[in-house]
Motif scaffolding. Structure first.
Motif, short mmCIF file in Angstrom:
data_model
loop_
_atom_site.label_atom_id
_atom_site.label_comp_id
_atom_site.label_asym_id
_atom_site.label_seq_id
_atom_site.Cartn_x
_atom_site.Cartn_y
_atom_site.Cartn_z
N UNK A 122 1.16 -1.27 -0.12
CA UNK A 122 -0.17 0.01 0.04
C UNK A 122 0.63 1.68 0.28
N UNK A 123 2.38 1.06 0.21
CA UNK A 123 3.23 2.17 0.22
C UNK A 123 2.52 2.93 1.47
N UNK A 124 2.50 2.77 2.46
CA UNK A 124 2.24 2.91 3.58
C UNK A 124 1.27 2.55 4.89
N UNK A 125 0.35 3.07 5.28
CA UNK A 125 -0.50 1.62 6.99
C UNK A 125 -1.45 1.75 5.59
N UNK A 126 -2.12 0.46 5.91
CA UNK A 126 -3.41 0.25 5.70
C UNK A 126 -4.00 -0.69 7.05
N UNK A 127 -5.60 -0.48 6.38
CA UNK A 127 -6.50 -1.78 7.70
C UNK A 127 -5.52 -3.51 8.09
N UNK A 128 -4.62 -3.87 7.50
CA UNK A 128 -4.22 -4.85 7.55
C UNK A 128 -2.95 -3.85 8.64
N UNK A 129 -2.25 -3.02 9.66
CA UNK A 129 -1.75 -2.52 10.55
C UNK A 129 -2.69 -2.55 11.82
N UNK A 130 -3.81 -2.13 11.09
CA UNK A 130 -4.49 -1.19 12.68
C UNK A 130 -4.95 -2.78 13.06
N UNK A 131 -5.15 -3.88 11.69
CA UNK A 131 -5.36 -5.17 12.39
C UNK A 131 -4.28 -5.80 13.53
N UNK A 132 -3.56 -5.92 12.77
CA UNK A 132 -2.75 -6.11 13.05
C UNK A 132 -2.22 -5.85 14.78
N UNK A 133 -2.28 -4.48 15.31
CA UNK A 133 -2.31 -3.86 16.15
C UNK A 133 -3.05 -4.19 16.87
N UNK A 134 -4.35 -3.88 16.15
CA UNK A 134 -5.33 -4.37 17.40
C UNK A 134 -5.43 -6.06 17.98
N UNK A 135 -4.33 -6.60 17.57
CA UNK A 135 -4.13 -7.76 17.60
C UNK A 135 -3.10 -7.89 18.87
#
Lengths: 96, 96
Positions: A78-91
């Motif tokens: 994504x060339x930066x932040x995506x929902x995948x990062x948010x989901x990983x941070x939540x985990x």
């Protein structure tokens, strides 16, 4: 398929919802420094994240020394932040 | 008990016997960059090192992103390199 990058508004909301995480200097990642009781606890945490990460096919950049773990989450596709990062941070927040 | 720091001669001999490892810029550590087939292999390697490290009570400083692992070995109690680092490097060489 390209993974959509978060808009600035989405990014700000995500950071608001993830206390403890900060935006990297380059604005492309979120980061956190964690401290555990000892190495065994730190690596136990890393193992849980690793299994989750491999299943989600989304992997952290991380540094460990003894009981400390520094994590950086970004989405190269994504060339930066995506929902995948948010989901990983939540985990991660859910298990620390 | 303080852990003895390697003499310069011992350090040079150790580096000679550990191809692939290099002395850090500050001269206090030995470092190596490793690359694996994928994250699963990289973290599998890290897990083997972690179990050994915790048993030996001598822990690496390491960074991982996907299939790459950067390792730094030093002995804080010795203020630099000790035999513990050489032994850890030999263990790592034995499993990669």
């Amino acid at each position: 398929m390209t993974i959509p990058r978060l808009t600035d508004a989405e990014r700000d909301q995500a950071l608001h919802d993830l206390p403890g995480w900060t935006l990297s200097d380059d604005g492309l990642a979120i980061e956190i420094d964690l401290e555990f009781g000892d190495f065994n606890e730190a690596f136990g945490f890393m193992t849980r994240v690793a299994i989750h990460a491999d299943k989600a096919d989304h992997h952290p950049e991380w540094f460990n020394v003894y009981n400390k773990v520094r994590l950086r989450l970004t989405t190269h596709d994504a060339g930066g932040l995506s929902m995948r990062d948010v989901e990983m941070a939540q985990f991660i927040d859910g298990i620390v």
